[in-house]
Design a protein around this motif. Structure first.
Motif, PDB file in Angstrom:
ATOM      1  N   ALA A 235      -4.713  -1.623   1.882  1.00 27.78           N
ATOM      2  CA  ALA A 235      -4.151  -0.299   1.585  1.00 27.78           C
ATOM      3  C   ALA A 235      -5.187   0.798   1.754  1.00 27.78           C
ATOM      4  N   HIS A 236      -6.466   0.468   1.549  1.00 25.36           N
ATOM      5  CA  HIS A 236      -7.531   1.447   1.731  1.00 25.36           C
ATOM      6  C   HIS A 236      -7.941   1.582   3.191  1.00 25.36           C
ATOM      7  N   GLN A 237      -7.512   0.642   4.035  1.00 27.34           N
ATOM      8  CA  GLN A 237      -7.866   0.700   5.451  1.00 27.34           C
ATOM      9  C   GLN A 237      -6.844   1.493   6.266  1.00 27.34           C
ATOM     10  N   MET A 250       7.175   2.256  -6.010  1.00 26.28           N
ATOM     11  CA  MET A 250       8.003   1.070  -5.885  1.00 26.28           C
ATOM     12  C   MET A 250       7.222  -0.148  -5.403  1.00 26.28           C
ATOM     13  N   PHE A 251       6.091   0.072  -4.740  1.00 25.93           N
ATOM     14  CA  PHE A 251       5.356  -1.019  -4.118  1.00 25.93           C
ATOM     15  C   PHE A 251       4.425  -1.703  -5.100  1.00 25.93           C
ATOM     16  N   ILE A 252       4.060  -2.944  -4.808  1.00 29.19           N
ATOM     17  CA  ILE A 252       3.182  -3.701  -5.706  1.00 29.19           C
ATOM     18  C   ILE A 252       1.788  -3.084  -5.764  1.00 29.19           C
ATOM     19  N   ILE A 253       1.342  -2.503  -4.657  1.00 29.13           N
ATOM     20  CA  ILE A 253       0.120  -1.704  -4.603  1.00 29.13           C
ATOM     21  C   ILE A 253       0.483  -0.367  -3.967  1.00 29.13           C
ATOM     22  N   ASN A 254      -0.008   0.718  -4.534  1.00 26.89           N
ATOM     23  CA  ASN A 254       0.296   2.045  -3.999  1.00 26.89           C
ATOM     24  C   ASN A 254      -0.053   2.109  -2.515  1.00 26.89           C
ATOM     25  N   PRO A 255       0.937   2.320  -1.639  1.00 28.73           N
ATOM     26  CA  PRO A 255       0.663   2.349  -0.195  1.00 28.73           C
ATOM     27  C   PRO A 255      -0.151   3.558   0.249  1.00 28.73           C
ATOM     28  N   LEU A 256      -0.343   4.519  -0.660  1.00 30.19           N
ATOM     29  CA  LEU A 256      -1.134   5.702  -0.348  1.00 30.19           C
ATOM     30  C   LEU A 256      -2.520   5.627  -0.975  1.00 30.19           C
ATOM     31  N   SER A 257      -2.960   4.416  -1.329  1.00 30.45           N
ATOM     32  CA  SER A 257      -4.268   4.246  -1.972  1.00 30.45           C
ATOM     33  C   SER A 257      -5.404   4.768  -1.113  1.00 30.45           C
ATOM     34  N   GLY A 258      -5.224   4.750   0.186  1.00 26.96           N
ATOM     35  CA  GLY A 258      -6.277   5.230   1.079  1.00 26.96           C
ATOM     36  C   GLY A 258      -6.416   6.734   1.076  1.00 26.96           C
ATOM     37  N   THR A 259      -5.434   7.443   0.479  1.00 27.51           N
ATOM     38  CA  THR A 259      -5.512   8.896   0.373  1.00 27.51           C
ATOM     39  C   THR A 259      -6.312   9.227  -0.868  1.00 27.51           C
TER      40      THR A 259
END
Length: 288
Positions: A235-237, A250-259
């Motif tokens: 997600a960070h990549q 909604m996702f198990i890991i925030n899909p915007l974690s890389g922001t």
């Protein structure tokens, strides 16, 4: 509790839309937005899951398409005493997953093609157990409605921003004492903040609970912990295509974690992955 939260969210959406209608159209505008809000509430309850799945291009699969995936979901659903949910796949290399549906009888789990390649079957089982935990706790309705409400609030703010820039809306002589500055602050600043706070208030505690329940269902919390670490790394990549702040919770890991940035950390919809892993490791020690 989730049913109460659903009612509060839909009432919030109704009140917000009516306030916007009053600001820009007076009594007639408020009446029009009330009718629109009723239609949106109906759509949010019955169709928001289908809307979210469609947003991410998720396609339903059967045992002929993804035998291992269906086998894992079926086994976990049986362990959790849940009806078999529909299973969807999103064609993207970024690993992630979410669950949706208004109740366990109308639930669905969706995973990306990336998560199926990045994780071992036991790690994938941990992720799917986490998602079925959301179904078991009836988190999926409130989660999907939050996505709809937050999306509408964001849309209103964007429209209001352009309206303010070009000077549309009611004249100063017909604003019932509410200045253009107040309208601007309400719609441009407070509305997006309200959307974020709604997500913040709902997501963090339920993720911990879904991790714990998922670890119990799968019988191996450490596999879920390893999966979270891998998904967080990816997600960070790169950012999941079509991901938006309105649906990130909604996702198990925030899909915007890389922001990255202060505001993203402050209003994160998920607990720290390190904290989640630590809790799962503690759970595993107690299960020995």
């Amino acid at each position: 509790m989730n049913n109460l939260k659903t009612v509060v969210l839909l009432a919030t959406l109704t009140g917000l839309l009516m306030a916007v209608g009053s600001l820009f159209g007076g009594r007639s505008g408020m009446t029009m937005m009330f009718v629109i809000s009723m239609l949106m509430n109906f759509a949010s309850y019955w169709y928001s899951d289908k809307i979210v799945l469609s947003m991410y291009g998720a396609r339903e699969v059967t045992v002929n398409d993804a035998a291992d995936l269906i086998r894992i979901v079926a086994g976990l659903a049986q362990k959790a005493n849940l009806p078999m949910p529909k299973v969807y796949i999103m064609d993207t290399d970024v690993p992630n997953a979410f669950a949706t549906g208004r109740d366990p009888e109308h639930s669905a789990v969706a995973v990306t093609t990336g998560i199926m390649r990045a994780l071992s079957l036991s790690e994938l089982e941990g992720v799917l157990a986490h998602e079925l935990a959301h179904v078991k706790h009836r988190d999926t309705l409130i989660s999907t409605i939050v996505a709809s409400v937050a999306g509408v609030i964001t849309m209103i703010a964007n429209i209001a921003q352009w309206t303010a820039m070009f000077g549309f809306g009611r004249s100063d002589d017909d604003n019932n004492g509410i200045s253009g500055i107040v309208e601007f602050v309400f719609l441009i600043v407070l509305a997006p903040l309200a959307a974020t706070l709604i997500q913040l208030g709902i997501s963090r505690s339920r993720e911990y609970l879904a991790d714990e329940t998922g670890g119990t269902i799968s019988g191996n919390p450490l596999e879920l912990a390893k999966a979270l670490e891998k998904i967080e790394y990816f997600a960070h990549q790169s950012v999941l295509p079509e991901a938006t702040p309105a649906t990130s919770h909604m996702f198990i890991i925030n899909p915007l974690s890389g922001t990255r940035g202060f505001m993203m950390n402050l209003f994160s919809t998920h607990p720290s992955t390190k904290q989640r892993i630590a809790r799962l490791e503690e759970q595993a020690r107690h299960m020995k």
